[in-house]
Design a protein around this motif. Structure first.
Motif: not given
Length: 1602
Positions: A1440-1468
Motif C-alpha cells: 500500500s502507499l502507506d508502506e512506501m516509507d523508504k523515500s527520503r522525502k514524503t509527499p506531505d513534506q515535499i508539499l510543505i516545503d513547496q507551499l509553506c515557503n511563503c510569508c507568515w507575517v500576522k495582522c497586528p
C-alpha cells in the motif's frame, strides 16, 4: 366700376416689370406645357439621380441605408484642406458635418478622371492662317471652345441631398440636427428621387431646439424675453421666397443677407464649389430660422422662419402652393420680359397673404400698391440696399397681425407624405404617447416622486446610510449590522413601490418592440418628456438666475445680514425644485436600475413580463451597445449604483465578449463645452442642452472602426462624461469634497483624462487644477497611472504662438504650485506636476478656438473649433496606441474598487484594486507552477546524486555543477515567464511585478541549489564518517559467506535436520559478531525523559517542580494558551503598581517572548549535525540556557516577574518541539554507524545463504539471492522516492488545496477546520498558523491516498515506476552478462560490470565474489536474478502507499516545503496571516484575503475583560482608536499606519465584509473562546444577534465568494 379699378391696379403692379401679356388666352396652353415639362423632368431626374449616386459610390445605399451606427465609430481623424477623390466626397462631407465643420460643403475634389474637371488646364488651339483670321476666330461665338470641362464635379448641394436620400430616418435626423447647428438651411419639402412625390421630413427636425430673445416695447421700455423650445413646437412667422423663371439675382444670396450676411445659410450660385448643373435640389424647399439675440442691432425682433423653394416655382406647383399657403409673407423674384408669370403673380396678388414682388429689371424702391402688397425694383441697386429695404418691408408687415407657422402643422397638409406617418415610427410614438399621457396633468416637479419613487428619497436615504457604513461609531459591528438592516429595509420599501404603471409600460415596450420601433420609441419618449418640462424649466431657470444675481450683489457688498441667508435659502429651494423638474429618459433608466438593485439585494423573484427585473440589465446593455449613453453616477444622489452597473456590463460582455476598451474620461467645470467637444469628436449623444447640463457621470461605448483596429490593442473607446465641477445646480450644497470625489472617480477610471478648461479666467482655472492635481496624486499613490491632456477652450487668439507659449508656461507654473499644495494635503513628496504624472506641457496642452464664429444664436460653429477637435483626436489616438486599455470586466471591477475607496475618508488607504489583486493571484499561481517545476527537477537531480554518493561514485558536489544540471529547466521557465509577461492580456498590469518575479525565481533557484548542496554535503560527510564501518561490513560479509560455505560443507549430511542446522549457525554467528564488534561500542538510544530532568535540575530547578510540570502536560500547549496570567508572580511591590489583577495588555508580549525563544532555539538546534554525529545532551543544555537567559532579559524590562514554572514549562515546550526532529536523525545516525545494529539486521539473510549451501545450491543461486536481497531494498528506496515525487506532482496539479495560490490553500484549510469542528485545531491555526497548515497538508495527503481515486492514482504511479526500474535492471543484467561472455570474464568481472551499470540508477553495494569462483553459467545467474526480480516487483506491487516509507522525502513534506515557503507575517489586530506567495514581497505591503474579529486572538478593550468583536476591515472605516502594544498613545483606526512598522507594513482596506465564516466561528465557539482567554464577549464586544443566524454551510459557502 370697382372691377375696372382692380384691373388697372393689377396692371400697374405688374407694369414695372413690362409684363404685357394676354392672361386669359394663354393660360391653358401654359398649363399643358408645364405638365409636359414635369413629365420630362421626372424621367431626366431619375436618370441623373442614378448617375449621381454612382459617381458618389452611394448606389447601394438606396437599399441599405446609412445609419447612425455607421458613423458612431472611432475612425481616423479627418484631414483638413486635402483634396479627396469624388467617390469619397459623400463620406468626407458627413465626417466633417458630424464634427460641426460648416465647410463640409466646400470639399476640394481631386481629379481622378480626365472626364471630370474642376479647374482644368487650358487647352491650346493654334489655327493656321493669317493674324486677321486668328482675330476673327478669337471673336467668333461659333468658334471652337474647350468642351472637356462640360462634365463638372458634383454640386455640393447634390452631395448633401444624395446623402440625405441614402440615409435612414435616424441618420437623417442626426444629419439635419448637425446642419442646423452649422446654421444651414434644412430641407422642408423634398421630392422623392424615384416617384417625385413630395415628402416632408418632419421627423428630422425633432431634435432641433432653438433659443432666442424676443424684444418688444412695453410701457415705453424695451422688454427682452428669452425663449427656448423644440423648433417643431415653435409658432413663428414664415417668409417664403420663390422665383418665377431665372432672374439674374440670386434669391438664396439675398436671403442670406437678411438672416446672416456673414454666413451662407442658403447655398447659392456664387458659393465656392457651385456649378451650373445640379440634380437633386430643384423642387426642394429649404427652411431656416432667424433667431434674435435681444440686441438693438437684431435684424428682426422675433424668431422668423425663412423658406426657400429651389428652382423655378412655375415647375413645382405643389411646393409653391404649400409654401404660399403656410407663409406669413410671400416674396417672389420675377425676371422681366416673361409673360409666363402673370397667373401666379395674380393669384398671389389677389390672395390674403402679404406679397413682396421683386422685379429684376426695374430700379424703383419699395411701393405698397395695396395693403400688404409691395413691389420693388432690383435693377441698378446694391445688394445691401435691396436687403435693407426688404428687411424693413418684412418687419413692417410682421409688426401687424399675421399668420404663424408651426412645423408640426405639416402633418395636416394634403398631397404630401410626412415621414412620421411611417408605421414603425407611429408604433414607437404610440407606445411613448401612452406613457406620457399618464404623466400629463401632474406638475413636472412631482412626476419623479409619483411615478419613479425608487430613485427619489428612498435611493438618497439608502445612499446616505450606505456612506455611513464607512463612518461607523461606538459598537461598530452592532452599528454595522443595524445599518445593513436599514439598507435592506430601504430596499424593501423600494420593492414595495416598484413597477409604477408608466414603468411597466416603458419596460414592456422596450422588451417587445423591434429594433427600429424601439429606437423610435426611445426618441419619442425623450421628445415628449422634454416637451412636458420645457416651459417649467425655463421659468425656474429664470427665477434662479434672478435670485442668483441678487445673492451675488449682496456678496459683493460683503453683506452678512439675515437677508443674505434668506436669499441663499430661497436659492437652495429653487435649486431643489430645479432638480425635481429636470426629467428625462435617464431618470427612467435610473428607476430601472434601482428596481433591479432593490430586487437583486433581496433576491425577490417576480413573474415574467415587465416586472421581470432580472432582464433589465440585458435591455440596458442592448442600448449601450447601440450607442446610448448609460448613467454611471447618479447626479441627484451623488452615488454609483454598483449592482446595476455591474449587471449591465456583465450583459454587455455576454453580448460582445470581454472586449478591451480604452477609457477616456473628461473633466471640467459646468458649461465648459465638454459634451459639445465629445459630440463633435466622436459623434456621441451626450445631452448638450435641454434646459439643463449633464448631471452625474455618463458612459458611452464607441466601437473602433475596422480600418483603425489594426493600429490599436482595444476594440472600443469608452467615454466617461461628467456632470462638471462646481455645477450650478449643486451650488450651495456641493462642497469641494463632492468635486474631489467626482474628479478622483473619473480620473481613476480613465486610461486618459481630458481636463477641459474654459476661458482665460485664472481663478476658475485654479479651482479646477487644484482638484485635478489632487486626483492625479491619489492615482499615483494607488499605483494607477492615467495619461492626461489639457484642453483650453474659448481662447481668443490661438494663432499667436508666443501667446500660446506664455499660456503653457503659466499653466505649468500653476500645475507645479497645485502639485505642492496637493502633496501637503495627501502627505506626499512632490515638487512638480511631472513628479505626479508623466506630463509634457508642449505636447499635452491643446488650445481650442471659440466654438462660435460670431455671436450666438445665429453664429455658426467656428471652423477653427472643428480643426482643434481633429487635432485633439489625433493626440488622443496617438497616446491610445501606446495603451492596451482594459477589458470590460476589468473596467467593471475598477468602478467597484474606486467607488468603495471613495466612500472612505482615507481614499488612498482604502483603495483596494480587486483587478490588480486578481491579476496578482493569477501570477502567484503561475509562480507556484514555475517554482514547482524547478523543485521537481531538483528532486530528480538530488535523488540521482544521492544514489551516486551512496554508491561512492561521487565525493563532492559543487554549486556550479548543480546550477548546470538545473539550467535547462531554469531556462525553460525563464522562457515561460517572458511569454507570460509579454503575451498575457493583463501584461500592462503585470509589468510592475516582472522584475521582482524574475529576481525571485532566480533567488528560488539559488536557494534550492544551496539547499540541495547542503543536504548532499551532509550525506557525503555521513558516508565518510561510516567508511570504516562500511569496510568492516564488506569484510564481515566475506567472512560470513566463507564460514557459511564451510559450515554447510561440514553439515551437508544433516541438511534435512533444520533444527540442528539453525543451532550450528547460531553458534558460528555469535562468534563472528563478537569478533567484528569487539572494538566498537553500541550506540545507545536516547533517554529523553531523564535527560530533560537532568538539564533542568542542573540549571537549579527543583526535581519536584520539574516533575510536576512534566506530569501536568500544560507546557505542550503553552504557545497557543489563551491566558498566561498564572505564570506571573505578583509581589507586594508589583501589586501596588498594578493596583489590581495582572494587566491583560501584557499577555501578547509574553506570547511574543514564547514565539521568539522557540524560533531561536529550534533553528539553532536544527543546525547541529545530529545525522552524522548523533544526539548529545549538550543540545538540550544549550536550549535550556537560552530559555533562562531570554526570560531573565524579558523580566529586567518589566515591573513584574515570571514564576520559575514559566521557565521550566518553556524549556519543556522547546524540548517537546525538538523531539521529533532529534529522534528522527539520531535513528538515522544509528542505522548508518552502529555495527551491532547492522549485524543483527543481516542474520536472517545469511542464514538463508547457509541453508542454500547446505541444500547443495549452486553458486549462481546463492549469489543471485544475495543480489536480489540488495536489489529489493534498492528498488524499494528508488521507487519510494519516485512515487513520493510523482504523487506530489499529481496532487500539486489537481488537488484543490494545492493547485492554486496561498489564498486558495487558506480557504480550503478553513473549510476543513469548519468540517472538523475542533476548537483546539482552530486555536492552533490562529496562534500557530504554520504549524496548523503543515498539519492540514499532512492530513490532506493522508486523506487523498486513502480515497479510491488516490489509491488508484498511487498504485498506477507505483506500478509504472516498478516496471520502469525492472526493465532498466533487466537491460543491465543482459548487458553485463553479454559483455562477460564475449570477454571471457569471471564472476568478479560480471559483478563489477553489473554494479557499474545498476549503480547509475540504484543504491547498490558490490558483493565480493571470491566465494563464487566456481561460477561458470552467467546465463543461469541472469535467469535466477530475473526470477528474483520478478518476485520482488510482484511483492512490491502489493504494497500500500502507506508502506512506501523508504523515500527520503514524503509527499506531505515535499508539499510543505513547496507551499509553506511563503510569508507568515500576522495582522497586528486579528492575527490573520499575509497570504502573499512570496516570502519577501517588499515593497508590496502585507495583505490578507479576509480579516476576522480581533477578539479571537484575545484582543480586548483596555482595562476590561471584554473581547473585541470588530473586524479590522470595519474598524479602519470607523471613528474608533487603538493603543499599540509598544506605546500608550491612542491612534485612530483610520490612521492605523501611523502605529509603527508593525502596522504600516500592512494594507487593511475597509470593506462591507459580509463574510459569514468568522461570524459563525465566534458564535459556535463563544464559550470555548471565553474560557480560553478568560474573557467575555460583552459590553462593546457583545456579539450582534444577526451573527447567530449563520449556519456552518453558509460559513463555508461564504469562503467561495472571495
Amino acid at each position: 366700376m370697382r372691377m375696372k379699378e382692380r384691373k388697372k391696379e393689377q396692371l400697374c403692379f405688374c407694369s414695372l416689370g413690362s409684363l404685357d401679356m394676354d392672361v386669359s388666352g394663354r393660360k391653358d396652353m401654359k398649363s399643358v406645357k408645364v405638365s409636359e415639362g414635369v413629365n420630362m423632368t421626372k424621367l431626366k431626374y431619375q436618370r441623373e439621380t442614378e448617375t449621381l449616386l454612382g459617381r458618389l459610390h452611394l448606389q447601394d445605399k438606396l437599399q441599405r441605408k446609412l445609419s447612425p451606427a455607421d458613423f458612431l465609430k472611432v475612425g481616423p481623424p479627418v484631414k483638413q484642406n486635402n483634396e479627396v477623390s469624388e467617390k469619397d466626397v459623400a463620406y468626407t462631407f458627413l465626417q466633417r458635418l458630424m464634427m460641426l465643420d460648416y465647410r463640409a460643403r466646400y470639399i476640394p475634389v481631386r481629379q481622378d478622371s480626365p472626364e471630370v474637371s474642376n479647374s482644368t488646364l487650358v487647352r491650346e488651339v493654334f489655327p493656321e492662317g493669317t493674324d486677321d483670321d486668328d482675330f476673327d476666330a478669337f471673336c467668333s461665338t461659333n468658334s471652337v471652345f474647350d468642351q472637356s470641362n462640360l462634365r463638372t464635379h458634383v454640386h455640393p448641394m447634390d452631395v448633401q441631398m444624395a446623402v440625405f436620400h441614402c440615409s435612414d430616418s435616424f441618420f437623417k435626423q442626426k444629419m439635419i440636427t448637425k446642419l442646423s447647428q452649422c446654421q444651414y438651411a434644412l430641407p422642408l419639402l423634398v421630392p422623392d428621387q424615384v416617384t417625385m412625390d413630395i415628402e416632408c421630413p418632419l421627423w428630422t427636425f425633432r431634435q432641433i431646439r432653438k433659443t432666442w430673445k424676443m424684444s418688444e416695447m412695453k410701457d415705453d421700455s424695451n422688454v427682452v424675453t428669452m425663449k427656448s423650445m423644440p423648433i417643431c413646437k415653435a409658432e413663428t412667422p414664415m417668409v417664403s421666397f420663390l422665383r418665377l423663371g431665372s432672374p439674374s439675382l440670386s434669391k438664396s444670396q439675398l436671403m442670406n443677407t437678411l438672416i446672416n450676411d456673414r454666413h451662407n445659410t442658403f447655398f447659392h450660385r456664387n458659393c465656392k464649389g457651385s456649378t451650373k448643373s445640379r440634380h437633386l435640389m430643384d423642387g426642394v424647399a429649404e427652411i431656416a430660422w432667424y433667431c434674435p439675440a435681444g440686441k438693438p442691432n437684431d435684424a428682426f425682433t422675433d424668431c422668423i422662419a425663412f423658406c426657400n423653394l429651389r428652382g423655378d416655382a412655375l415647375l413645382f406647383e405643389k411646393q409653391r402652393e404649400i409654401l404660399t399657403d403656410k407663409s406669413s409673407v410671400n416674396v417672389v423674384l420675377v425676371p422681366t420680359k416673361n409673360d409666363k408669370n402673370s397667373a401666379v403673380i395674380l393669384a398671389l396678388y389677389n390672395g390674403a397673404k402679404p406679397l413682396i414682388c421683386l422685379f429684376a429689371d426695374s430700379d424703383g424702391g419699395a411701393v405698397e400698391m395695396r395693403k400688404g402688397k409691395y413691389k420693388m425694383g432690383l435693377n441698378n441697386r446694391s445688394q445691401s440696399e435691396i436687403s435693407e429695404e426688404l428687411r424693413k418691408t418684412i418687419g413692417k408687415i410682421l409688426s401687424g397681425s399675421h399668420s404663424f407657422f408651426q412645423l408640426e402643422s405639416m402633418n395636416k397638409v394634403c398631397g404630401i407624405k410626412v415621414d412620421e406617418v411611417d408605421t414603425v415610427c407611429q408604433k414607437g410614438k404610440s407606445a411613448a404617447m401612452k406613457i406620457v399621457d399618464l404623466l400629463k396633468g401632474i406638475e413636472v416637479s412631482k412626476i419623479k416622486d409619483t411615478y419613479l419613487p425608487c430613485q427619489g428619497q428612498l435611493w438618497k436615504e439608502w445612499s446616505k446610510i450606505h456612506t455611513e457604513l464607512y463612518r461607523l461609531k461606538g459598537n461598530i459591528e452592532d452599528d454595522k449590522v443595524q445599518k445593513e438592516q436599514k439598507l435592506m429595509e430601504k430596499r424593501q420599501e423600494q420593492v414595495n413601490v416598484s413597477f409604477s404603471e408608466p414603468m411597466k409600460m416603458f419596460i414592456e415596450s422596450l422588451s417587445t418592440l423591434s429594433g427600429n420601433e424601439k429606437d423610435y420609441f426611445l426618441k419619442w419618449t425623450q421628445i415628449l418628456i422634454d416637451a412636458l418640462s420645457t416651459d417649467n424649466l425655463s421659468s425656474i431657470l429664470q427665477t434662479y438666475d434672478t435670485k442668483w444675481n441678487e445673492v451675488l450683489a449682496l456678496k459683493k457688498k460683503h453683506d452678512k445680514t439675515e437677508l443674505l441667508k434668506t436669499k441663499q435659502t430661497e436659492l437652495n429651494k429653487i435649486s431643489t425644485k430645479l432638480q425635481s423638474a429636470t426629467f428625462g429618459l435617464e431618470h427612467i433608466f435610473r428607476e430601472m436600475g434601482q428596481i433591479y438593485e432593490a430586487h437583486e439585494s433581496l433576491q425577490k423573484h417576480t413573474k415574467s413580463g415587465p416586472t421581470d427585473w432580472s432582464k433589465y440589465p440585458e435591455l440596458a446593455a442592448e442600448l449601450m451597445i447601440s450607442g446610448h449613453p448609460m448613467e454611471l453616477m447618479d447626479g441627484d444622489a451623488g452615488h454609483v449604483p454598483l449592482t446595476w452597473i455591474a449587471g449591465v456590463l456583465e450583459e454587455v460582455i455576454k453580448k460582445v465578449g470581454d472586449k478591451r476598451v480604452f477609457v477616456l474620461s473628461v473633466l471640467g467645470i459646468q458649461s465648459s463645452g465638454k459634451s459639445t467637444m465629445l459630440n463633435a469628436m466622436f459623434g456621441l449623444q451626450f445631452a448638450v442642452s435641454a434646459g439643463r447640463c449633464t448631471k452625474g457621470a455618463f458612459m458611452q461605448l464607441i466601437e473602433v472602426s475596422k480600418e483603425m483596429k489594426k493600429d490599436f490593442e482595444f476594440d472600443y473607446v469608452l467615454v466617461v462624461d461628467t456632470e462638471g465641477l462646481r455645477a450650478l445646480e449643486l451650488e450651495g450644497n456641493a462642497t469641494l469634497h463632492h468635486d474631489n470625489e467626482l474628479a478622483t472617480f473619473v480620473v481613476g477610471l480613465g486610461n486618459m483624462t481630458l481636463i477641459n478648461i474654459f476661458g482665460e479666467n485664472p481663478a476658475e482655472m485654479q479651482d479646477v487644477l487644484q482638484i485635478v492635481v489632487q486626483a492625479f496624486m491619489r492615482m499615483k499613490k494607488i499605483k494607477l497611472s492615467p495619461s492626461c491632456v489639457f484642453v483650453h477652450q474659448n481662447v481668443t487668439d490661438i494663432a499667436a504662438a508666443e501667446k500660446n507659449m506664455d499660456g503653457k508656461r503659466r499653466l505649468q507654473e500653476k500645475l507645479d504650485d497645485m502639485a505642492k499644495l496637493a502633496a501637503k494635503e495627501e502627505d506626499c513628496d512632490a515638487e512638480f506636476f511631472s513628479d505626479v504624472i508623466a506630463f509634457d506641457v508642449q505636447k499635452d496642452v491643446k488650445y481650442f478656438a471659440q466654438l462660435w464664429e460670431g455671436s450666438p444664436p445665429m453664429a455658426p460653429p467656428n471652423p477653427g473649433y472643428s480643426e482643434s477637435v481633429q487635432e485633439l483626436k489625433t493626440i488622443i489616438l496617438s497616446k491610445a496606441k501606446e495603451c492596451a486599455g482594459i477589458t470590460l470586466s476589468q473596467f467593471r471591477s475598477k468602478i467597484q474598487d474606486l467607488w468603495k475607496a471613495l466612500m472612505n475618508e482615507q481614499f488612498v488607504f482604502s483603495f483596494k484594486n480587486t483587478l490588480e489583486i486578481a491579476v496578482y493571484r493569477k501570477l502567484e499561481v503561475e509562480y507556484g507552477n514555475w517554482t514547482w517545476k524547478l523543485r521537481s527537477n531538483m528532486l530528480d537531480i538530488e535523488n540521482e546524486l544521492h544514489t551516486e554518493i551512496q554508491n561512492r561514485k561521487r565525493e563532492a558536489v559543487e554549486l556550479t555543477y548543480l546550477q548546470q544540471k538545473v539550467n535547462t529547466t531554469y531556462e525553460e521557465i525563464k522562457k515561460e515567464m517572458r511569454k507570460y509577461f509579454d503575451d498575457d492580456r493583463d501584461k500592462d498590469m503585470l509589468v510592475q511585478w516582472r522584475g521582482r518575479f524574475e529576481d525571485k525565481i532566480k533567488e528560488f533557484r539559488d536557494e534550492l541549489v544551496k539547499g540541495v548542496k547542503r543536504k548532499l554535503d551532509e550525506v557525503i560527510q555521513q558516508k565518510k564518517a561510516c567508511k570504516k564501518l562500511d569496510n568492516k561490513k564488506t569484510e564481515f560479509e566475506n567472512n560470513l559467506l566463507q564460514k557459511s560455505k564451510e559450515l554447510a560443507h561440514k553439515l551437508k549430511d544433516k541438511a534435512k535436520n533444520e533444527q540442528e542446522l539453525e543451532k550450528q549457525f547460531n553458534s558460528v554467528w555469535s562468534d563472528l559478531v563478537t569478533q567484528l564488534t569487539a572494538d566498537t561500542k553500541p550506540i545507545e538510544d536516547i533517554n529523553y525523559d531523564e535527560d530533560q530532568s537532568t538539564v533542568l535540575q542542573n540549571l537549579g530547578f527543583e526535581w519536584s517542580l520539574v516533575n510536576e510540570c512534566k506530569m501536568s502536560g500544560k507546557y505542550k500547549t503553552m504557545s497557543h494558551a489563551g491566558d498566561l496570567g498564572h505564570y506571573v508572580s505578583l509581589t507586594t511591590k508589583i501589586k501596588n503598581f498594578f493596583m489590581g489583577p495582572f494587566q491583560d495588555e501584557e499577555q501578547p508580549l509574553i506570547k511574543t517572548l514564547i514565539d521568539d525563544v522557540e524560533k531561536q532555539t529550534i533553528n539553532k538546534m536544527k543546525q547541529r549535525p545530529v545525522a552524522s554525529t548523533g544526539y548529545s545532551l549538550t543540545y538540550l543544555q544549550e536550549a535550556a540556557n537560552t530559555v533562562k537567559q531570554k526570560v531573565t532579559e524579558f523580566e529586567s524590562k518589566k515591573k513584574y516577574a515570571l514564576k520559575k514554572e514559566f521557565t521550566v514549562d518553556l524549556s519543556l515546550y522547546i524540548f517537546h518541539r525538538a523531539w521529533t526532529w532529534l529522534s528522527k536523525y539520531h535513528k538515522e545516525f544509528k542505522v548508518n554507524n552502529d555495527a551491532h545494529s547492522y549485524v543483527d539486521s543481516k542474520k536472517m539473510q545469511y542464514y538463508r545463504v547457509f541453508l542454500n549451501f547446505c541444500k547443495g545450491s549452486s553458486s549462481a543461486v546463492v549469489l543471485g539471492e544475495l543480489i536480489c536481497d540488495k536489489l529489493k531494498s534498492a528498488v524499494l528506496e528508488a521507487v519510494s522516492n519516485k512515487v513520493a515525487k510523482d504523487l506530489t506532482d499529481t496532487m500539486k496539479s489537481s488537488y484543490p488545496a494545492f493547485n492554486g495560490n496561498r489564498s486558495d490553500l487558506e480557504k480550503q484549510m478553513l473549510k476543513s477546520l469548519a468540517k472538523k469542528g475542533d476548537f483546539n485545531s482552530f486555536i492552533t491555526y490562529i496562534q500557530k498558523p504554520r504549524n496548523q497548515t503543515e498539519t492540514y497538508i499532512r492530513e490532506e495527503v493522508q486523506k487523498y491516498i486513502s480515497t479510491k481515486e488516490g489509491k488508484e492514482t498511487g498504485m498506477k504511479i507505483l506500478r509504472k515506476n516498478l516496471d520502469d526500474i525492472k526493465n532498466l535492471v533487466s537491460i543491465d543484467l543482459y548487458d553485463a552478462t553479454e559483455k562477460v561472455k564475449t570477454g571471457g570474464g569471471d564472476a568478479d568481472m560480471w559483478m563489477e560490470e553489473f554494479s557499474s551499470l545498476v549503480q547509475a540508477k540504484l543504491t547498490f553495494n558490490t558483493i565480493c565474489c571470491k566465494n563464487f569462483s566456481d561460477l561458470n553459467s552467467f546465463d543461469f545467474l541472469k535467469e535466477e536474478i530475473e526470477n528474483g526480480l520478478e518476485s520482488i516487483v510482484k511483492e512490491l506491487r502489493s504494497l500500500s502507499l502507506d508502506e512506501m516509507d523508504k523515500s527520503r522525502k514524503t509527499p506531505d513534506q515535499i508539499l510543505i516545503d513547496q507551499l509553506c515557503n511563503c510569508c507568515w507575517v500576522k495582522c497586528p489586530f486579528c492575527a490573520a496571516v499575509c497570504t502573499n506567495t512570496l516570502k519577501d514581497h517588499s515593497p508590496d505591503k502585507h495583505k490578507v484575503t479576509f480579516h476576522r474579529p480581533s477578539g479571537i486572538t484575545g484582543f480586548h478593550c483596555k482595562g476590561t475583560k471584554n473581547l473585541v468583536i470588530n473586524f479590522c476591515t470595519t474598524s479602519v472605516a470607523s471613528d474608533n482608536s487603538f493603543i499599540p502594544s509598544h506605546s500608550g498613545v491612542s491612534i485612530p483606526y483610520k490612521e492605523y499606519h501611523k502605529g509603527g512598522e508593525k502596522y504600516s507594513s500592512w494594507e487593511i482596506t475597509p470593506d462591507e465584509s459580509k463574510l459569514a465564516y468568522w461570524k459563525w466561528f465566534v458564535c459556535k465557539f463563544q464559550k470555548e473562546l471565553e474560557a480560553h482567554y478568560n474573557m467575555k464577549f460583552q459590553g462593546r464586544g457583545e456579539i450582534p444577534s444577526a451573527w447567530k443566524n449563520h449556519t456552518e454551510q453558509e460559513a463555508v459557502d461564504s469562503l467561495d465568494k472571495l
